[in-house]
Design a protein around this motif. Structure first.
Motif, PDB file in Angstrom:
ATOM      1  N   ALA A 165      51.928 -17.244  -7.930  1.00  0.00           N
ATOM      2  CA  ALA A 165      52.016 -17.531  -9.419  1.00  0.00           C
ATOM      3  C   ALA A 165      50.781 -18.172  -9.986  1.00  0.00           C
ATOM      4  O   ALA A 165      50.088 -17.675 -11.034  1.00  0.00           O
ATOM      5  N   TYR A 166      50.051 -18.987  -9.192  1.00  0.00           N
ATOM      6  CA  TYR A 166      49.090 -19.988  -9.697  1.00  0.00           C
ATOM      7  C   TYR A 166      48.067 -20.270  -8.377  1.00  0.00           C
ATOM      8  O   TYR A 166      48.834 -20.390  -7.439  1.00  0.00           O
ATOM      9  N   SER A 167      46.844 -20.344  -8.272  1.00  0.00           N
ATOM     10  CA  SER A 167      46.186 -20.808  -7.400  1.00  0.00           C
ATOM     11  C   SER A 167      45.006 -22.000  -7.848  1.00  0.00           C
ATOM     12  O   SER A 167      44.682 -21.921  -9.012  1.00  0.00           O
ATOM     13  N   SER A 168      44.606 -22.739  -7.289  1.00  0.00           N
ATOM     14  CA  SER A 168      43.633 -23.948  -7.652  1.00  0.00           C
ATOM     15  C   SER A 168      43.091 -24.319  -6.346  1.00  0.00           C
ATOM     16  O   SER A 168      43.593 -24.638  -5.031  1.00  0.00           O
ATOM     17  N   PRO A 169      41.685 -24.382  -6.427  1.00  0.00           N
ATOM     18  CA  PRO A 169      40.987 -25.122  -5.070  1.00  0.00           C
ATOM     19  C   PRO A 169      41.087 -26.650  -5.102  1.00  0.00           C
ATOM     20  O   PRO A 169      40.741 -27.312  -4.188  1.00  0.00           O
ATOM     21  N   SER A 170      41.762 -27.194  -6.146  1.00  0.00           N
ATOM     22  CA  SER A 170      42.113 -28.661  -5.998  1.00  0.00           C
ATOM     23  C   SER A 170      43.421 -28.876  -5.555  1.00  0.00           C
ATOM     24  O   SER A 170      44.346 -28.403  -5.993  1.00  0.00           O
ATOM     25  N   ILE A 171      43.633 -29.965  -4.561  1.00  0.00           N
ATOM     26  CA  ILE A 171      44.984 -30.251  -3.986  1.00  0.00           C
ATOM     27  C   ILE A 171      45.925 -30.935  -4.672  1.00  0.00           C
ATOM     28  O   ILE A 171      46.970 -30.994  -4.971  1.00  0.00           O
ATOM     29  N   GLU A 172      45.241 -31.625  -5.968  1.00  0.00           N
ATOM     30  CA  GLU A 172      45.932 -32.442  -6.912  1.00  0.00           C
ATOM     31  C   GLU A 172      46.512 -31.564  -7.968  1.00  0.00           C
ATOM     32  O   GLU A 172      47.634 -31.687  -8.454  1.00  0.00           O
ATOM     33  N   MET A 173      45.770 -30.584  -8.347  1.00  0.00           N
ATOM     34  CA  MET A 173      45.928 -29.478  -9.294  1.00  0.00           C
ATOM     35  C   MET A 173      47.483 -28.871  -8.685  1.00  0.00           C
ATOM     36  O   MET A 173      48.366 -28.579  -9.368  1.00  0.00           O
ATOM     37  N   VAL A 174      47.307 -28.325  -7.766  1.00  0.00           N
ATOM     38  CA  VAL A 174      48.487 -27.674  -6.816  1.00  0.00           C
ATOM     39  C   VAL A 174      49.603 -28.542  -6.758  1.00  0.00           C
ATOM     40  O   VAL A 174      50.907 -28.244  -7.377  1.00  0.00           O
ATOM     41  N   ARG A 175      49.616 -30.042  -6.743  1.00  0.00           N
ATOM     42  CA  ARG A 175      50.677 -30.767  -6.570  1.00  0.00           C
ATOM     43  C   ARG A 175      51.164 -30.873  -8.199  1.00  0.00           C
ATOM     44  O   ARG A 175      52.612 -31.017  -8.281  1.00  0.00           O
ATOM     45  N   CYS A 176      50.442 -30.859  -8.991  1.00  0.00           N
ATOM     46  CA  CYS A 176      51.014 -31.276 -10.366  1.00  0.00           C
ATOM     47  C   CYS A 176      51.620 -29.855 -10.631  1.00  0.00           C
ATOM     48  O   CYS A 176      52.668 -29.928 -11.640  1.00  0.00           O
ATOM     49  N   MET A 177      51.039 -28.590 -10.557  1.00  0.00           N
ATOM     50  CA  MET A 177      51.682 -27.418 -10.704  1.00  0.00           C
ATOM     51  C   MET A 177      53.003 -27.349 -10.267  1.00  0.00           C
ATOM     52  O   MET A 177      54.102 -26.989 -10.893  1.00  0.00           O
ATOM     53  N   ARG A 234      57.627 -36.351  -9.676  1.00  0.00           N
ATOM     54  CA  ARG A 234      58.036 -36.682  -8.309  1.00  0.00           C
ATOM     55  C   ARG A 234      58.246 -35.487  -7.774  1.00  0.00           C
ATOM     56  O   ARG A 234      58.702 -34.352  -7.873  1.00  0.00           O
ATOM     57  N   LEU A 235      57.691 -35.304  -6.379  1.00  0.00           N
ATOM     58  CA  LEU A 235      57.699 -34.275  -5.412  1.00  0.00           C
ATOM     59  C   LEU A 235      58.533 -34.517  -4.150  1.00  0.00           C
ATOM     60  O   LEU A 235      58.707 -35.861  -3.824  1.00  0.00           O
ATOM     61  N   VAL A 236      58.609 -33.725  -3.450  1.00  0.00           N
ATOM     62  CA  VAL A 236      59.365 -33.807  -2.106  1.00  0.00           C
ATOM     63  C   VAL A 236      58.824 -32.755  -1.311  1.00  0.00           C
ATOM     64  O   VAL A 236      58.387 -31.682  -1.390  1.00  0.00           O
ATOM     65  N   GLN A 237      58.523 -33.591  -0.223  1.00  0.00           N
ATOM     66  CA  GLN A 237      58.015 -32.913   1.284  1.00  0.00           C
ATOM     67  C   GLN A 237      59.054 -32.464   2.156  1.00  0.00           C
ATOM     68  O   GLN A 237      59.821 -33.264   2.713  1.00  0.00           O
TER      69      GLN A 237
END
Length: 339
Positions: free
Chosen positions: A235-247, A271-274
């Motif tokens: 759906a989306y892609s980004s070179p930023s790991i924090e952008m990925v986490r925010c999406m 909040r995220l879940v791993q």
């Protein structure tokens, strides 16, 4: 014995090159420009030009092809001389550092490169701990993408690079670090799959994917699904790991990552879940890499030995930290830091 065999003529003695000329030559090659080399070394352009011309006369061969207003490029002979010149400078540096070490005055400089998604989580901790033991050693750090790090390693800009063991080729030696190496699934806390203890690739494949879009991570994460016959929609892609986490945090999809940040929260407070993934899959090991034809200096080896001794598995976040904003891990232009 004829005089000519007992002593070299004065003209021959005067034609020996110096380490300074070799240093200037290597700098021009690595910067692709006399102008940039002069800026890097903080000397005048004419000084470098004279040194290069003198070196060419001593070696009796052209080393560069000069392009008007477009810098310089190596001749075939120049390329061979460049490889030997790097080795000569490394030997000189090793000799200097060995001499210093013998007097128990551990000092020197280590130029490090690190894959950008892993750099914020691991390198500050490693450098801080190492500097407490060896405060006289200077650490230079640059983060970037894998192709930038490999190019810098081959051009002599780095003594050592930290990256994931994916598509690295056979020109380097690798030593694994004690860091997480199996991918995990990242989901928003409110997602139905987040309530499970583990998740499968098949379950994830029906969800939109947020892809960490840097080489080689991009192909690695896509192939994990493709090799099992699954094709999730990116759906989306980004070179930023924090952008990925925010999406992911905003409920726009899931992601696969290897780097495990300490916090479960995103920049914007979600909040995220791993979750561990049940399927077997190829791992992605974080390694220290250096050129096979250039052994680490004693100072670099000290740092490598220290890195081997550190457990890089992040601890679980304590409850009071659960809602704290994460440390900045944004992708940025590569900058040099000197400690």
């Amino acid at each position: 014995m004829p005089f000519s065999e007992r002593a070299a003529p004065m003209s021959q003695l005067n034609s020996r090159f110096t380490l300074k000329q070799i240093k200037y030559f290597v700098a021009v090659v690595e910067e692709d420009s006399i102008v940039e080399a002069a800026r890097k070394l903080h000397i005048s352009q004419p000084s470098i030009s004279v040194a290069i011309k003198s070196l060419e006369e001593i070696l009796d061969q052209p080393l560069f092809i000069r392009h008007h207003a477009q810098g310089v490029s190596l001749t075939p002979n120049g390329r061979r001389v460049y490889e030997k010149a790097k080795q000569l400078l490394q030997l000189s540096n090793d000799l200097e550092q060995n001499s210093t070490t013998e007097w128990n005055l551990v000092s020197g400089t280590i130029a490090l490169g690190c894959f950008e998604s892993a750099a914020p989580l691991y390198l500050p901790k490693l450098i801080s701990g190492f500097k407490k033991i060896y405060p006289q050693i200077t650490i230079q750090l640059q983060d970037g993408e894998q192709h930038e790090l490999m190019q810098g390693l081959h051009r002599g800009r780095f003594d050592l690079v930290f990256l994931y063991d994916l598509e690295l080729g056979n020109s380097i030696n690798k030593e694994a670090l004690n860091a997480p190496h199996k991918p995990y699934a990242l989901l928003p806390a409110g997602h139905r799959l987040a309530k499970q203890a583990t998740v499968t690739l098949e379950e994830l494949s029906h969800e939109p994917m947020i892809l960490l879009d840097v080489v080689p991570s991009r192909n690695y994460f896509v192939d994990i699904f493709k090799n099992r016959g699954f094709y999730p929609t990116v759906a989306y892609s980004s070179p930023s790991i924090e952008m990925v986490r925010c999406m992911v945090g905003q409920g726009l999809g899931f992601s696969l990552l290897v780097t495990r940040p300490y916090t479960e929260n995103t920049y914007d407070g979600q909040r995220l879940v791993q979750l561990d993934i049940e399927d077997d899959m190829p791992t992605s090991t974080l390694v220290m890499a250096y050129l096979k034809n250039s052994q680490p200096s004693p100072t670099t080896r000290l740092f490598m030995d220290y890195c081997h001794s550190v457990d890089l598995t992040p601890p679980a976040a304590p409850p009071e930290e659960a809602n704290a904003p994460p440390a900045q891990q944004d992708r940025r232009e590569a900058n040099f830091f000197v400690a």
